[in-house]
Design a protein around this motif. Structure first.
Motif: not given
Length: 192
Positions: A8-14
């Motif tokens: 989820e954090l990777v999706f949020a960063a992108v």
């Protein structure tokens, strides 16, 4: 559970990077630039859900406030005192409230997705207009009438954003179906 949070954090960063791109795609106008941030945020909320999008907005907000030039006019802590900053923190607030109210569900109906898009748009505008008024009144010592605030902060862009809402919902539905047909991917995530 930890892997899901990391994902989820990777999706949020992108997503935060996409929001920054939306800030730079702008039409400069006096007081408040017209950007593509709100349509991008609505699309992200419809695909990723408001919880992940709220995290993306928070990442974007922090990046801008520490000086990374991701906002429409740059970055830095001085943005807190700009009249247009309320729209930026309104992105976080709108998605946080939408997540708390559980307004998003994967594979939801057009009507439910449209209500989410309009909810986010409404909260962003309420936040933006309030901040715009307060900063002009108390910090810039430039008292504006309610009519001026509405004309400057609302009328220039609200028609575009409300008209875009059903188009964005249809676009997301089409993107989901195309992804499913082409690569078998399901863009309806359950992390929100």
């Amino acid at each position: 559970m930890r892997a899901n949070f990391s994902k989820e954090l990777v999706f949020a960063a992108v997503a935060a990077a996409l929001i920054a791109v939306g800030a730079w795609l702008k039409i400069p106008t006096p007081y408040i630039a017209i950007t593509l941030q709100l349509p991008i945020i609505v699309i992200l909320a419809l695909i990723l859900g408001p919880r992940t999008t709220a995290r993306a907005c928070l990442i974007y907000l922090i990046m801008g406030l520490i000086g990374i030039p991701v906002f429409a006019g740059g970055g830095g802590p001085h943005y807190l005192l700009l009249p247009s900053f309320g729209y930026i923190y309104g992105f976080c607030l709108a998605n946080f409230l939408a997540a708390k109210a559980k307004l998003w569900q994967p594979n939801s109906s057009f009507k439910r997705d449209l209500s989410l898009a309009l909810f986010i748009t409404t909260i962003v505008y309420l936040s933006g207009l309030s901040h715009f008024y307060l900063i002009n009144m108390f910090y810039l010592d430039n008292p504006l009438t309610l009519n001026q605030v509405i004309t400057i902060g609302l009328l220039k862009t609200i028609i575009k954003d409300v008209a875009f809402a059903p188009l964005l919902v249809l676009a997301v539905k089409t993107i989901r179906q195309a992804a499913k047909n082409l690569i078998g991917a399901n863009l309806d995530r359950s992390v929100a």
